[in-house]
Design an enzyme around this catalytic site. Structure first.
Site, short mmCIF file in Angstrom:
data_model
loop_
_atom_site.label_atom_id
_atom_site.label_comp_id
_atom_site.label_asym_id
_atom_site.label_seq_id
_atom_site.Cartn_x
_atom_site.Cartn_y
_atom_site.Cartn_z
N TYR A 37 61.47 -83.49 50.92
CA TYR A 37 61.70 -82.36 51.49
C TYR A 37 63.12 -81.63 50.99
CZ TYR A 37 61.32 -77.75 54.08
OH TYR A 37 61.16 -76.61 54.34
N GLN A 141 72.59 -67.81 59.97
CA GLN A 141 71.49 -67.40 59.09
C GLN A 141 70.37 -66.92 59.50
OE1 GLN A 141 68.60 -69.54 57.90
NE2 GLN A 141 67.84 -67.75 57.05
N HIS A 281 68.01 -69.86 46.20
CA HIS A 281 67.45 -70.98 47.27
C HIS A 281 67.32 -72.36 46.50
CE1 HIS A 281 65.72 -70.13 51.32
NE2 HIS A 281 65.18 -71.29 51.33
N ARG A 284 64.00 -73.45 45.10
CA ARG A 284 62.85 -73.76 45.91
C ARG A 284 61.93 -72.76 46.21
NH1 ARG A 284 63.84 -78.02 49.42
NH2 ARG A 284 62.87 -77.25 51.10
N SER A 313 73.30 -72.44 44.74
CA SER A 313 72.32 -73.00 43.92
C SER A 313 72.88 -73.84 42.73
CB SER A 313 71.36 -71.89 43.59
OG SER A 313 70.80 -71.42 44.69
N ARG A 316 77.36 -78.99 42.24
CA ARG A 316 77.41 -80.64 42.43
C ARG A 316 78.75 -81.14 42.43
NH1 ARG A 316 73.44 -79.00 44.34
NH2 ARG A 316 71.28 -79.54 43.91
#
Ligand code: FNR
Length: 388
Positions: A37, A141, A281, A284, A313, A316
């Site tokens: 997921y 949110q 997002h 996604r 988004s 890293r």
């Protein structure tokens, strides 16, 4: 930042610092449905990949003999001072990843003095989170229910519990076409777990009791989950004019998340929004869409002086954060990496993952000759149109 690095030294063994390895480790230790997921994205995941590739097209120009100690990563957003230009992205149902769930991630954020954003789809309730993780700034949110009584109830609870900023996610009105969930029928696995914001809401409980002839969410978690999801994922029923309903029920700052076009950014300003999050997002929702970093500069040029532009988004590394800030974002939302940390080692893992990215940012700023976040300007970057 010395404090950050000292804190990090004690945490280093708990999660790998290489962004590829932390994902690999998460795959080994996390429940399979949780891992699928969190990593999943829409379609052939081209937008998720593009988010990463876009960072590779920008390079930072280093500077030398420019003393940068001590460096200061703090920023002020919407009148609040935070320890770093980063916010925990709203990520629903964190019980999928570790029993520490949202509480663990919020404690990690508190230790870094960065905001934790609670999702409408969280597996921890609005008041419950504050009771279990009282320290640290919190944002809320919203997946926007069309029913105004339910909307008001949720927003009043968040306000009364001290959440500082309302983040309204606008690209979540339907589930994305995500093969990793569709092919494994993964989504139903979390029906019943990730709905505490709704299950603990008195208006939702009243509505559900009416629908189910006296039922409670606890007695029929599947039916209650379906009812909740149907209420907060409202299709395309809202338009720009409905923002006034949000204003009526939320007196603090409002930030619209999921903005990718200059036109929509201008509309957000026209409707008096305090901020926007340039976000897809994490790839996604819609595959084939633009990478967020590709559109950040044009959006900042159009509205950056009139509203607070945030970004997410694909972040890293510390260098990624540096690039987004240099291209004009005031702060970034960090998502998947912190959840990988949570999955690997609970609260300590989430802290190590988030602290690692900020320590990397701190060092990168030093190498680039920057002492504070406001030093990160576009002229510190070069665009190189090939990827390595
Ligand atoms: C999300 N995101 C998200 N956004 C939101 O507004 N409400 C939510 O409940 C969720 N839930 C959620 C679950 C999972 C598993 C993921 C990966 C993402 C989107 C999130 O806030 C953020 O935009 C992305 O995570 C950014 O992409 P990266 O940097 O994590 O790849």
């Amino acid at each position: 930042q010395q404090v950050l690095l000292e804190g990090l030294r004690g945490q280093l063994p708990v999660v790998p610092t290489d962004p590829r390895k932390i994902q690999g480790k998460a795959k080994q230790v996390m429940p399979k449905n949780g891992y699928d997921y969190i990593t999943g994205a829409a379609g052939e995941e081209a937008t998720k990949e593009a988010n990463r590739l876009a960072f590779r097209q920008w390079r930072i120009v280093p500077r030398v003999l420019t003393p940068t100690t001590p460096r200061n990563l703090s920023v002020t957003l919407f009148g609040h001072r935070y320890g770093a230009p980063a916010i925990m992205a709203p990520i629903g149902d964190q019980s999928l990843y570790h029993p520490d769930k949202e509480v663990g991630t919020a404690i990690a954020c508190a230790n870094l003095s960065v905001p934790f954003t609670l999702s409408t789809a969280a597996s921890t309730g609005i008041e419950e989170l504050v009771a279990k993780a009282p320290r640290g700034p919190k944002w809320f949110q919203l997946y926007w229910p069309f029913n105004e009584e339910l909307l008001a109830s949720i927003l009043n609870r968040a306000h009364a519990s001290g959440y500082q900023v309302l983040v309204v996610t606008l690209d979540g009105w339907a589930g994305g076409w995500r093969p990793s969930d569709l092919d494994t029928a993964n989504a139903p696995n979390f029906l019943g777990q990730g709905n505490e914001v709704g299950f603990q809401d008195p208006v939702f409980r009243k509505m559900f009791a009416e629908e189910s002839e006296g039922g409670t969410p606890e007695n029929d978690t599947i039916a209650a989950s379906v009812s909740w999801i149907t209420k907060v994922i409202s299709g395309t029923s809202q338009d720009w004019s409905h923002l006034r309903i949000l204003r009526k029920h939320w007196k603090g700052p409002i930030v619209l998340k999921g903005i990718l076009s200059v036109q929509d950014a201008r509309m957000a300003v026209r409707y008096g929004m305090d901020g926007i999050v340039v976000s897809n997002h994490g790839g996604r929702q819609m595959d084939g869409g633009v990478a967020t970093l590709d559109v950040l500069p044009e959006i900042v040029d159009a509205v950056g002086k009139r509203t607070t532009v945030l970004f997410d988004s694909g972040l890293r590394t510390g260098a990624d954060v540096f690039k987004a800030l240099a291209l004009g974002a005031k702060a970034v939302l960090v998502g998947r990496p912190v959840v990988y940390g949570l999955g690997i080692n609970g609260t300590a893992g989430a802290l190590a993952a988030f602290a690692g990215i900020l320590a990397d940012l701190d060092i990168t700023m030093g190498f680039a000759g920057a002492k504070r976040v406001s030093d990160l300007t576009r002229d510190r970057l070069r665009r190189i149109p090939y990827s390595v």
